[in-house]
Design a protein around this motif. Structure first.
Motif, PDB file in Angstrom:
ATOM      1  N   SER A   5       0.837  -1.196   0.000  1.00  0.00           N
ATOM      2  CA  SER A   5       0.000   0.000   0.000  1.00  0.00           C
ATOM      3  C   SER A   5       0.872   1.246   0.000  1.00  0.00           C
ATOM      4  O   SER A   5       1.885   1.317   0.692  1.00  0.00           O
ATOM      5  CB  SER A   5      -0.907  -0.004   1.231  1.00  0.00           C
ATOM      6  OG  SER A   5      -1.618   1.221   1.296  1.00  0.00           O
ATOM      7  N   ASP A   8      -3.910   5.729   1.640  1.00  0.00           N
ATOM      8  CA  ASP A   8      -5.343   5.459   1.764  1.00  0.00           C
ATOM      9  C   ASP A   8      -6.131   5.735   0.483  1.00  0.00           C
ATOM     10  O   ASP A   8      -7.359   5.678   0.501  1.00  0.00           O
ATOM     11  CB  ASP A   8      -5.931   6.310   2.900  1.00  0.00           C
ATOM     12  CG  ASP A   8      -5.339   5.964   4.248  1.00  0.00           C
ATOM     13  OD1 ASP A   8      -4.887   4.811   4.409  1.00  0.00           O
ATOM     14  OD2 ASP A   8      -5.328   6.842   5.128  1.00  0.00           O
ATOM     15  N   ASP A   9      -5.447   6.040  -0.594  1.00  0.00           N
ATOM     16  CA  ASP A   9      -6.146   6.423  -1.826  1.00  0.00           C
ATOM     17  C   ASP A   9      -6.218   5.300  -2.851  1.00  0.00           C
ATOM     18  O   ASP A   9      -6.452   5.549  -4.029  1.00  0.00           O
ATOM     19  CB  ASP A   9      -5.479   7.651  -2.444  1.00  0.00           C
ATOM     20  CG  ASP A   9      -4.006   7.438  -2.751  1.00  0.00           C
ATOM     21  OD1 ASP A   9      -3.463   6.356  -2.421  1.00  0.00           O
ATOM     22  OD2 ASP A   9      -3.387   8.360  -3.325  1.00  0.00           O
ATOM     23  N   GLY A  10      -6.028   4.055  -2.425  1.00  0.00           N
ATOM     24  CA  GLY A  10      -6.097   2.926  -3.351  1.00  0.00           C
ATOM     25  C   GLY A  10      -4.831   2.710  -4.148  1.00  0.00           C
ATOM     26  O   GLY A  10      -4.803   1.889  -5.066  1.00  0.00           O
ATOM     27  N   GLU A  12      -1.014   1.422  -4.775  1.00  0.00           N
ATOM     28  CA  GLU A  12      -0.132   0.359  -4.306  1.00  0.00           C
ATOM     29  C   GLU A  12       1.034   0.185  -5.261  1.00  0.00           C
ATOM     30  O   GLU A  12       0.989   0.613  -6.412  1.00  0.00           O
ATOM     31  CB  GLU A  12      -0.890  -0.952  -4.130  1.00  0.00           C
ATOM     32  CG  GLU A  12      -1.535  -1.484  -5.379  1.00  0.00           C
ATOM     33  CD  GLU A  12      -2.371  -2.738  -5.142  1.00  0.00           C
ATOM     34  OE1 GLU A  12      -2.611  -3.101  -3.986  1.00  0.00           O
ATOM     35  OE2 GLU A  12      -2.768  -3.341  -6.141  1.00  0.00           O
ATOM     36  N   CYS A  14       3.687  -2.699  -6.816  1.00  0.00           N
ATOM     37  CA  CYS A  14       3.895  -4.137  -7.030  1.00  0.00           C
ATOM     38  C   CYS A  14       4.902  -4.350  -8.153  1.00  0.00           C
ATOM     39  O   CYS A  14       5.096  -3.492  -8.997  1.00  0.00           O
ATOM     40  CB  CYS A  14       2.615  -4.854  -7.365  1.00  0.00           C
ATOM     41  SG  CYS A  14       1.229  -3.909  -7.857  1.00  0.00           S
ATOM     42  N   ASP A  75      -6.360   1.704  -7.571  1.00  0.00           N
ATOM     43  CA  ASP A  75      -7.567   0.880  -7.702  1.00  0.00           C
ATOM     44  C   ASP A  75      -7.362  -0.242  -8.718  1.00  0.00           C
ATOM     45  O   ASP A  75      -8.235  -0.527  -9.531  1.00  0.00           O
ATOM     46  CB  ASP A  75      -8.777   1.750  -8.058  1.00  0.00           C
ATOM     47  CG  ASP A  75      -9.084   2.774  -6.972  1.00  0.00           C
ATOM     48  OD1 ASP A  75      -8.871   2.457  -5.788  1.00  0.00           O
ATOM     49  OD2 ASP A  75      -9.521   3.892  -7.304  1.00  0.00           O
TER      50      ASP A  75
END
Length: 185
Positions: A5, A8-10, A12, A14, A75
């Motif tokens: 993460s 808090d705004d979606g 991330e 990876c 998102d």
């Protein structure tokens, strides 16, 4: 595959892997003009084969502990990325970089993602010096270097050719003790 993460705004972070070549190409197509203003990535990843080859080159770098590439998702949608273009654990040096689609700009995504990978490089891999090389005309990327607490080491005048034009490259860096001190405060 893991995802970290970025807030808090979606958002991330990876890894990007060769099997994601089609998604990576679609992402590059959405941001090609914006991304290509300052970096060659938009000119390198132009079709499925070049997308796969680019991601495969980073899979090989990761296997050799010589570089990494990560996607920034919001998102679940790939909107940008950060990478270690080079990484030499023995010498304790790495060069970080970034890119974003225009719709994702101005949200602090690159700063948060770069913070995560620099933390990893310094704390987990023992990297002593992280560099950020940037076109002198790329103000948003220079602003990221500043937000990361980097120091401008100098300018390589007209050292890089991008789309047929010579450009100055600024070199910014942060050393592990500086990074740790900044993170502790």
């Amino acid at each position: 595959m893991f995802a970290m993460s970025l807030g808090d705004d979606g958002a991330e972070l990876c890894p990007l892997e060769p099997w994601q070549a089609e998604e990576f190409l679609a992402h590059m197509d959405r941001g090609r003009d914006f991304i290509g203003r300052h970096i060659a990535l938009a000119d390198v990843v132009t079709d499925p084969e070049s997308s796969r080859a680019f991601l495969r080159s980073y899979a090989e770098k990761a296997a050799d502990d010589a570089g990494r590439i990560y996607g920034i998702r919001v998102d679940g949608k790939l909107v940008g990325g950060v990478l270690f273009r080079t990484m030499d654990v023995r010498l304790g040096t790495a060069e970080a970089g970034c890119w974003l689609e225009p719709a994702a700009a101005g949200r602090g995504l690159v700063t948060r993602a770069a913070t995560a990978i620099i933390d990893w490089a310094v704390e987990e891999r023992g990297i002593h010096r992280v560099e950020w090389r940037v076109s002198a005309a790329n103000e948003p990327s220079i602003a990221v270097a500043r937000r990361l607490g980097m120091t401008r080491d100098g300018v390589l005048r007209e050292s890089h050719v991008h789309r047929g034009r010579r450009q100055d490259i600024e070199i910014w860096s942060v050393l592990a003790p500086e990074w740790r001190a900044r993170r502790a405060s």
